[in-house]
Design a protein around this motif. Structure first.
Motif: not given
Length: 476
Positions: A237-254
């Motif tokens: 959900n974080e990815i969906a929100q942040s990318r929909s808002a225009g950001g790349e967001f995190a580049r690696y998920w650990v």
RNA sequence: GGUGGCGUGGCCGAGAGGCGAGGCAACGGCCUGCAAAGCCGUGUACGCGGGUUCAAAUCCCGCCGCCACCUCCA
């Protein structure tokens, strides 16, 4: 060789290439402060502390953001249960977590933002999402429209059409789709709320992390971490929100694996929580940390006190070498800036390989073995080298017995400073001298009486070729 | 129904095609008044069944068992 990390999104180990050379930004989903931390919670802190330390050791300037979720359903429920305000509950458990992080030697994050302190940022984000057609307000709630983000499910490998409908979506006619999730929840009577353009309400769980990560780390940052169980839905959900808002967001998920007991995931609902506060009554905190660190971060730990004790014996072996080496070396040789650069290449290679702590520890133990042999042979140059290496390696793992926060607490520390140490040293030295005289006179019964008496007082005596040393006994 | 993971010697726990990580325990030796520590040495382990290969714990196929996630989770 450079650092490689397992990226959950790629389902593969990837070379770590930071956004900006020499800098690393890291966001970790921290605690929902509604109960005292158990061993599983703190494992996450320890895992990412090791990652942070390794990034620093590799020369990165690290910005580490670990949030505190201080508003959600469980907190309100807990407040009702405990009969005190929700903010008293969160303040209390936030202190519990802070204590646990500290007692296990986790370095403090660069910033530790609270959800409730970032409502304006959340409103801004919701504005953007609504304007972009990714979210919609209904009666004071604001929902994210999952169908507006085609890549939804990519992180967790879920396909939206195959997912089970949310348990709470039955009869909920406000959502356009049962898979849509709440960004914001309309205020209910008696609940804390904040004003928004859509009415008063409170944050949904997922929104806060997007808002805070964006604020402190920017629209793109390097690593997002958390427990494996956060992959879906939280991180999705974080990815969906942040990318929909225009950001790349995190580049690696650990993601770190969890701690289980009796083969089951540790959680409050199973009633098998092992609270950090309770566990450190039975073992030294550094030993708990060593235990949690020793397994690979992506391996499940089947917690047991037996396994913990056994692992602790291995740690004491490391401490034992360090303490003996320290006594043998000149004072100027046991401290110094050059110690930090003394790691063996095999250690670095292991750590670079997706934080291969188990292999890295094999290097530590091998070095300890060599150091002990050098000690026995009186080869001081080799002792010095092994000492510096072990110190440097344990430092990276956060278990260096001579570094904060362990330096004043180490039970096996044969060389701790401070007035108490000096006083006890003098008193024990007198008894050691008496015992040496008895032994010289072959009066072993008298010698053993002295040793037994000291043991009773919590002091162990060990005869070595060049004299008798004392250590604080392990509490039994 | 969908997604992912796990199964390694007495125990813990790495490894991912080719000389048996490491720790704990055990046994033998050295040292030692004893003890402890330390050092040296001792192990023919990879859930089961097939297959590929000169070579498989590692790759492929099929089973068995265990676990997690699918809107509370670290």
């Amino acid at each position: 060789m450079s650092l490689r990390l397992y990226d959950t999104a790629a389902r593969a180990v990837r070379e770590f290439v930071p956004l900006e050379p020499g800098r690393a930004s890291l966001y970790l989903c921290g605690a929902t402060v509604q109960a005292a931390p158990h061993v599983g919670h703190i494992r996450s802190g320890v895992c990412f502390d090791v990652l942070t330390r390794w990034l620093v050791a590799r020369g990165y300037a690290v910005t580490f953001c670990r949030n505190v979720t201080d508003i959600d359903d469980k907190i309100l429920a807990k407040a009702a249960l405990e009969g005190r305000p929700w903010w008293a509950v969160t303040a209390h458990y936030e202190r519990e977590f802070a204590w646990a992080y500290d007692v296990l030697g986790c370095l403090p994050p660069t910033v530790e933002p609270r959800a409730t302190g970032h409502v304006p940022e959340m409103i801004e984000l919701m504005d953007t999402l609504i304007a972009g057609g990714h979210a919609y307000p209904v009666d004071g709630d604001v929902y994210f429209d999952v169908s507006s983000y085609p890549a939804y499910g990519a992180l967790s490998g879920q396909r939206p059409d195959q997912m089970q409908p949310a348990a709470d979506s039955e009869g909920d006619t406000r959502k356009r789709d049962p898979r849509d999730f709440a960004l914001w929840k309309a205020a209910k009577p008696g609940e804390p709320s904040w004003p928004t353009p859509w009415g008063r309400g409170r944050p949904g769980w997922h929104l806060e992390c997007s808002a805070m990560a964006g604020k402190y780390l920017g629209p793109s940052f390097d690593i997002h971490g958390g427990g494996l169980d956060l992959v879906f839905p939280h991180h999705e959900n974080e990815i969906a929100q942040s990318r929909s808002a225009g950001g790349e967001f995190a580049r690696y998920w650990v993601h770190n694996a969890w701690v289980t007991t009796s083969g089951e995931k540790m959680s409050k609902s199973l009633g098998n929580s092992l609270l950090v506060r309770e566990v450190v009554k039975r073992v030294r905190p550094v030993e708990l940390r060593y235990y949690l660190t020793a397994a690979h971060y992506r391996s499940m730990i089947e917690f047991s006190f037996e396994a913990l004790e056994e692992t602790a014996v291995g740690y004491r072996r490391i401490e034992g070498f360090l303490a003996r080496a320290r006594e043998r070396l000149a004072p100027g040789e046991v401290t110094g800036a050059d110690l930090s650069s003394a790691r063996p290449p095999e250690f670095d290679a292991a750590m670079d390989d997706d934080l291969g702590v188990p292999q890295a520890l094999a290097v530590v133990h091998e070095t300890v073995r060599q150091g002990n042999a050098a000690l026995a042979a009186g080869e001081l140059a080799a002792v010095r080298r092994a000492y510096a290496q072990v110190l440097a390696m344990t430092d990276v793992l956060g278990v260096n017995p001579y570094a904060a926060p362990w330096d004043e607490r180490s039970a096996l520390d044969g060389a701790a400073t401070g007035r108490w140490r000096t006083i006890v040293d003098d008193l024990v030295a007198a008894r050691i001298a008496e015992r040496a005289a008895a032994r010289a006179a072959k009066d072993f019964a008298a010698a053993d009486r002295i040793r037994d008496a000291l043991r009773e007082a919590g002091i162990d005596l060990v005869d070595e070729p060049d004299g008798t040393r004392w250590t604080l006994a392990e509490p039994s």
